[in-house]
Design a protein around this motif. Structure first.
Motif, PDB file in Angstrom:
ATOM      1  N   PHE A 682      56.502  70.200  25.851  1.00 42.90           N
ATOM      2  CA  PHE A 682      55.918  68.958  26.336  1.00 42.90           C
ATOM      3  C   PHE A 682      55.820  67.957  25.183  1.00 42.90           C
ATOM      4  O   PHE A 682      55.176  68.223  24.165  1.00 42.90           O
ATOM      5  CB  PHE A 682      54.523  69.199  26.905  1.00 42.90           C
ATOM      6  CG  PHE A 682      54.485  70.167  28.057  1.00 42.90           C
ATOM      7  CD1 PHE A 682      54.621  69.721  29.363  1.00 42.90           C
ATOM      8  CD2 PHE A 682      54.329  71.534  27.829  1.00 42.90           C
ATOM      9  CE1 PHE A 682      54.584  70.620  30.428  1.00 42.90           C
ATOM     10  CE2 PHE A 682      54.293  72.430  28.881  1.00 42.90           C
ATOM     11  CZ  PHE A 682      54.432  71.973  30.186  1.00 42.90           C
ATOM     12  N   VAL A 683      56.478  66.805  25.342  1.00 44.49           N
ATOM     13  CA  VAL A 683      56.335  65.719  24.368  1.00 44.49           C
ATOM     14  C   VAL A 683      55.786  64.464  25.034  1.00 44.49           C
ATOM     15  O   VAL A 683      55.649  63.424  24.387  1.00 44.49           O
ATOM     16  CB  VAL A 683      57.685  65.413  23.675  1.00 44.49           C
ATOM     17  CG1 VAL A 683      58.104  66.574  22.791  1.00 44.49           C
ATOM     18  CG2 VAL A 683      58.762  65.087  24.699  1.00 44.49           C
ATOM     19  N   HIS A 684      55.486  64.550  26.318  1.00 47.22           N
ATOM     20  CA  HIS A 684      54.842  63.471  27.060  1.00 47.22           C
ATOM     21  C   HIS A 684      53.735  64.078  27.912  1.00 47.22           C
ATOM     22  O   HIS A 684      53.730  65.282  28.195  1.00 47.22           O
ATOM     23  CB  HIS A 684      55.847  62.729  27.947  1.00 47.22           C
ATOM     24  CG  HIS A 684      56.995  62.127  27.184  1.00 47.22           C
ATOM     25  ND1 HIS A 684      56.852  61.041  26.354  1.00 47.22           N
ATOM     26  CD2 HIS A 684      58.308  62.495  27.125  1.00 47.22           C
ATOM     27  CE1 HIS A 684      58.017  60.742  25.812  1.00 47.22           C
ATOM     28  NE2 HIS A 684      58.924  61.621  26.267  1.00 47.22           N
ATOM     29  N   ALA A 685      52.811  63.235  28.333  1.00 46.96           N
ATOM     30  CA  ALA A 685      51.696  63.711  29.149  1.00 46.96           C
ATOM     31  C   ALA A 685      52.229  64.342  30.432  1.00 46.96           C
ATOM     32  O   ALA A 685      53.208  63.874  31.020  1.00 46.96           O
ATOM     33  CB  ALA A 685      50.754  62.559  29.470  1.00 46.96           C
ATOM     34  N   ALA A 686      51.562  65.426  30.848  1.00 44.60           N
ATOM     35  CA  ALA A 686      51.993  66.140  32.044  1.00 44.60           C
ATOM     36  C   ALA A 686      50.782  66.683  32.778  1.00 44.60           C
ATOM     37  O   ALA A 686      49.805  67.125  32.156  1.00 44.60           O
ATOM     38  CB  ALA A 686      52.943  67.274  31.678  1.00 44.60           C
ATOM     39  N   ARG A 687      50.851  66.607  34.138  1.00 41.56           N
ATOM     40  CA  ARG A 687      49.800  67.179  34.972  1.00 41.56           C
ATOM     41  C   ARG A 687      50.089  68.668  35.184  1.00 41.56           C
ATOM     42  O   ARG A 687      51.226  69.044  35.507  1.00 41.56           O
ATOM     43  CB  ARG A 687      49.712  66.463  36.318  1.00 41.56           C
ATOM     44  CG  ARG A 687      49.416  64.983  36.206  1.00 41.56           C
ATOM     45  CD  ARG A 687      49.120  64.366  37.577  1.00 41.56           C
ATOM     46  NE  ARG A 687      50.060  64.791  38.593  1.00 41.56           N
ATOM     47  CZ  ARG A 687      51.251  64.229  38.793  1.00 41.56           C
ATOM     48  NH1 ARG A 687      51.642  63.239  38.009  1.00 41.56           N
ATOM     49  NH2 ARG A 687      52.050  64.652  39.753  1.00 41.56           N
ATOM     50  N   ILE A 688      49.074  69.491  35.015  1.00 41.29           N
ATOM     51  CA  ILE A 688      49.230  70.938  35.178  1.00 41.29           C
ATOM     52  C   ILE A 688      48.241  71.413  36.232  1.00 41.29           C
ATOM     53  O   ILE A 688      47.046  71.068  36.183  1.00 41.29           O
ATOM     54  CB  ILE A 688      48.998  71.675  33.850  1.00 41.29           C
ATOM     55  CG1 ILE A 688      50.072  71.275  32.826  1.00 41.29           C
ATOM     56  CG2 ILE A 688      49.027  73.188  34.056  1.00 41.29           C
ATOM     57  CD1 ILE A 688      49.905  71.917  31.474  1.00 41.29           C
ATOM     58  N   GLN A 689      48.757  72.209  37.147  1.00 44.98           N
ATOM     59  CA  GLN A 689      47.922  72.776  38.214  1.00 44.98           C
ATOM     60  C   GLN A 689      48.204  74.272  38.309  1.00 44.98           C
ATOM     61  O   GLN A 689      49.359  74.695  38.380  1.00 44.98           O
ATOM     62  CB  GLN A 689      48.214  72.091  39.548  1.00 44.98           C
ATOM     63  CG  GLN A 689      47.337  72.598  40.685  1.00 44.98           C
ATOM     64  CD  GLN A 689      47.675  71.915  42.004  1.00 44.98           C
ATOM     65  OE1 GLN A 689      48.792  71.465  42.219  1.00 44.98           O
ATOM     66  NE2 GLN A 689      46.702  71.823  42.887  1.00 44.98           N
ATOM     67  N   ILE A 690      47.132  75.051  38.318  1.00 47.00           N
ATOM     68  CA  ILE A 690      47.247  76.498  38.471  1.00 47.00           C
ATOM     69  C   ILE A 690      46.301  76.923  39.581  1.00 47.00           C
ATOM     70  O   ILE A 690      45.091  76.673  39.509  1.00 47.00           O
ATOM     71  CB  ILE A 690      46.899  77.236  37.168  1.00 47.00           C
ATOM     72  CG1 ILE A 690      47.832  76.794  36.029  1.00 47.00           C
ATOM     73  CG2 ILE A 690      47.005  78.750  37.367  1.00 47.00           C
ATOM     74  CD1 ILE A 690      47.462  77.365  34.687  1.00 47.00           C
ATOM     75  N   THR A 691      46.843  77.556  40.596  1.00 50.15           N
ATOM     76  CA  THR A 691      46.033  77.989  41.733  1.00 50.15           C
ATOM     77  C   THR A 691      46.323  79.447  42.034  1.00 50.15           C
ATOM     78  O   THR A 691      47.395  79.968  41.706  1.00 50.15           O
ATOM     79  CB  THR A 691      46.343  77.138  42.977  1.00 50.15           C
ATOM     80  OG1 THR A 691      47.751  77.216  43.257  1.00 50.15           O
ATOM     81  CG2 THR A 691      45.949  75.689  42.739  1.00 50.15           C
ATOM     82  N   PRO A 692      45.358  80.117  42.727  1.00 46.49           N
ATOM     83  CA  PRO A 692      45.554  81.531  43.090  1.00 46.49           C
ATOM     84  C   PRO A 692      46.742  81.697  44.040  1.00 46.49           C
ATOM     85  O   PRO A 692      47.086  80.795  44.784  1.00 46.49           O
ATOM     86  CB  PRO A 692      44.232  81.916  43.757  1.00 46.49           C
ATOM     87  CG  PRO A 692      43.243  80.924  43.266  1.00 46.49           C
ATOM     88  CD  PRO A 692      43.997  79.642  43.062  1.00 46.49           C
TER      89      PRO A 692
END
Length: 692
Positions: A682-692
């Motif tokens: 990652f060299v730019h902003a990124a949205r991260i989502q982790i769900t069950p």
């Protein structure tokens, strides 16, 4: 046909008219054809002689032979039982696997260090003869012996005249005036080990009261009651031709099964040689192996290195970043874990193991070669260290060193770039020139050659903190440390301190006059069975090591009244040192991870974001990466969550488990946690989502 009949004491030599050898009668003879119940029959007396230690029956030049293990095995007789005559010959066939650690006999008939006779092999690998009494002691030495090849050693003595040493029927050494031996009937006889305890002086350590064992095969050891002449000895040699080939397995440092494998840590048993392996009273799981699926490199924790962790390249080259080491008047030479050859205090265990990461704990005491703990404190205990090796699937991880020190705090060595070699290897086989590259956070770099004006202090480039060893492999070992200024027990520094070491830098007080390499190359570790420190390589017949940079110093990560901690990012890479700057930035200046719920903290000592209080619904947040704060394959540790099948999205796009990310669950005593490793940069902003 005319027969010449020569008689001396009980020995008879029969020659044909043309001088060829027909038959001989001996004072004593050990053909080693029958090895039963730890004994073998001596042909002349028809009495059994005791064999001590671990040995193996093998094929010899005649029928059978004995293979001695180099650690424990030898033949002994409490008293030889008769005096050697004024003229005698000792003859033996041997095939060496390696040269002895000290002078080791084929035949030793002595009462004291200088009283009797010895025919053997010196630590230099040359045949050696010594005989006489205290005031008339004479020694002879021959040329370097080959390994894994049958050869005949002969000592012919005419007391008061000459003593002659032959190799394969050819004269290779002579004493023009041979001393007269005293009575030898009551002398102890040993074959394959010295008959008496001896003292062996080395450059940094003197071994006292030590035995040296022969590592190899013996056959047809014979004592004749006459000094055979050159023609007779040549005929004796030729009568055994053609010689059989010596078939023995190659001695290679063990790194587990060849080929790529699924990432992870496993308990196993890494075998070296049959002779070495049976010295260990262990089961099937004493060692630990971490294999890397991406590049076929591995991290090895093996008894033969005293569990010193070693990186192994895809083509089998070993290296390590050393350990905690110190020195002082309270220990002999130095105190470090490699002196713990029996692994009395050094041990390893797997703390965590999943597809996302492996954590191996290595604990050791700092002891000297005599197992004396260093820096005993008021509680009577010395210094200990806990090291944690946190490795991710990309082959990059953390080495965290917790040194439990004594007061007052003394100087320590924390890192040396060390390369290990199997028997038969030379440093030039495994390393390029230039050997080491240093780089800084600006991408400036400098190559250092051990052959061209190598400085002691490695000051270029300024504020270097990236270190790479240029092995002859696709993947090379590297480490990254903090570039910040610091003050410690070792000194005050404006940036990390790097120092080189080479053979040329060693005083002649501490090394032989000539050495076979430009490096500081030693074989007192690994695998070495005898105590010692700083034993320089003369012949590369044993496992060995050489070091490059040494006494590297950098900023402490933590320190209190009991423990001092340092960390480094390390692993294997196929990049150049200057190309590791983005990786260094991702560790030293990582981007913030902002969460919609919960707390995220980057822990450099784990190369991971530690995340808590996010709730059972999972994680949502933004990784605020930019070129100066990249995230190179980051890890996230979700506390109090046990996600068996997590769903991971980056900027709304689903990632594929097993390819784009790896995960694992850990059930600890007080809480579970889920570890997720993202195979992304990652060299730019990124949205991260982790769900069950």
């Amino acid at each position: 046909m005319r027969r010449i009949f020569l008689t001396l004491i009980t020995a008879h030599v029969f020659l044909l008219a043309d001088g060829s050898l027909r038959a001989q009668e001996a004072l004593a003879k050990w053909p080693f054809d029958q090895l039963e119940r730890s004994s073998t029959l001596e042909d002349v007396s028809k009495q059994p002689d005791r064999i001590v230690g671990f040995y193996d029956p093998v094929t010899g030049v005649g029928s059978g032979a004995i293979q001695l293990d180099g650690y424990t095995s030898f033949l002994e007789r409490a008293k030889f039982g008769q005096d050697l005559p004024r003229q005698f010959t000792i003859n033996a066939w041997l095939a060496l696997e390696s040269y002895p650690w000290f002078r080791s006999p084929v035949f030793d008939l002595r009462r004291a260090e200088r009283d009797g006779v010895i025919l053997g092999v010196a630590r230099s690998g040359k045949p050696t003869v010594a005989l006489g009494q205290a005031d008339t002691w004479v020694e002879i030495e021959g040329p370097l012996l080959p390994l894994r090849e049958w050869m005949m050693l002969t000592l012919a003595v005419e007391s008061g005249q000459s003593a002659r040493l032959y190799l394969n029927g050819r004269l290779v050494g002579e004493a023009g005036s041979s001393p007269v031996l005293g009575p030898t009937a009551d002398h102890k006889l040993t074959i394959g080990r010295n008959a008496i305890l001896e003292k062996w002086v080395d450059f940094q350590y003197t071994a006292t009261n030590s035995f040296a064992f022969l590592d190899g095969r013996l056959d047809e050891v014979t004592v004749y009651g006459n000094a055979l002449n050159a023609s007779e000895i040549k005929q004796l040699h030729d009568s055994w031709l053609p010689l059989p080939k010596v078939q023995s397995p190659a001695r290679i440092l063990p790194a587990g099964p060849a080929g790529p494998a699924e990432f992870g840590a496993t308990y196993n048993r890494l075998n070296y040689t049959k002779q070495w392996d049976r010295l260990w009273r262990v089961g099937n799981y004493p060692d630990i192996l971490v294999r890397l699926a991406a590049n076929n490199c591995r991290l090895v924790f093996w008894r033969g290195t005293s569990f010193v962790p070693c990186w192994v390249t895809e083509n089998g080259i070993w290296s390590t970043h050393e350990w905690c080491e110190t020195w002082g008047k309270d220990v002999v030479s130095c105190a470090e874990p490699l002196m713990d050859r029996d692994c009395r205090f050094s041990h390893v265990r797997i703390i965590e193991n999943s597809p996302a990461r492996a954590i191996v704990h290595w604990r050791y005491a700092l002891v000297d070669t005599e197992y004396t703990p260093v820096a005993k404190d008021v509680d009577g205990k010395g210094e200990w260290a806990d090291e944690y090796y946190i490795t991710y699937p990309d082959g990059i991880g953390i080495r965290k060193i917790d040194l439990f020190y004594s007061n007052p705090l003394r100087k320590h060595d924390w890192e040396e770039a060390i390369v290990l070699l199997s028997p038969g290897q030379h440093p030039d086989d495994v390393i390029n020139d230039p050997e080491v590259t240093l780089a800084n956070m600006a991408g400036e770099h400098h190559d250092y050659s051990w052959r061209n004006d190598l400085p002691v202090e490695l000051k270029q480039p300024s504020k270097a903190n990236i270190h790479l060893v240029n092995l002859k492999s696709d993947y090379k070992p590297f480490y990254i440390i903090s570039p910040e200024p610091f003050e410690s027990a070792e000194g005050r520094y404006d940036a990390p301190f790097f120092r080189s070491y080479s053979a040329a830098q060693a005083s002649l007080r501490y090394r032989p006059k000539t050495v076979p390499s430009v490096y500081g190359w030693w074989n007192h570790w690994p695998v070495t069975p005898v105590p010692g420190d700083g034993r320089w390589v003369v012949n590369n017949d044993h496992p060995s090591h050489f070091n490059l940079t040494t006494f590297t110093q950098w900023k402490d990560y933590h320190m209190d009244e009991r423990v001092k901690t340092r960390i480094m990012l390390h692993g294997m890479t196929n990049k150049k040192a200057q190309d590791l700057v983005p990786l260094a930035k991702s560790w030293l200046q990582p981007p913030r991870l902002e969460l919609t719920q919960g707390v995220a903290r980057y822990e450099a000592a784990e190369r991971a974001y530690l995340i808590s209080a996010i709730g059972s619904g999972g994680l949502q947040g933004t990784l605020l990466a930019d070129p100066e704060h990249p995230a190179i394959r980051p890890a996230l540790v979700l506390k109090d969550l046990c996600l068996e099948h997590p769903q991971v999205r980056v900027d709304g796009a689903a990632l594929m488990p097993g390819k784009d990310f790896q995960h694992g669950t850990v059930r600890e005593l007080d809480q579970p946690k889920t570890v997720i490793w993202l195979n992304r940069e990652f060299v730019h902003a990124a949205r991260i989502q982790i769900t069950p």
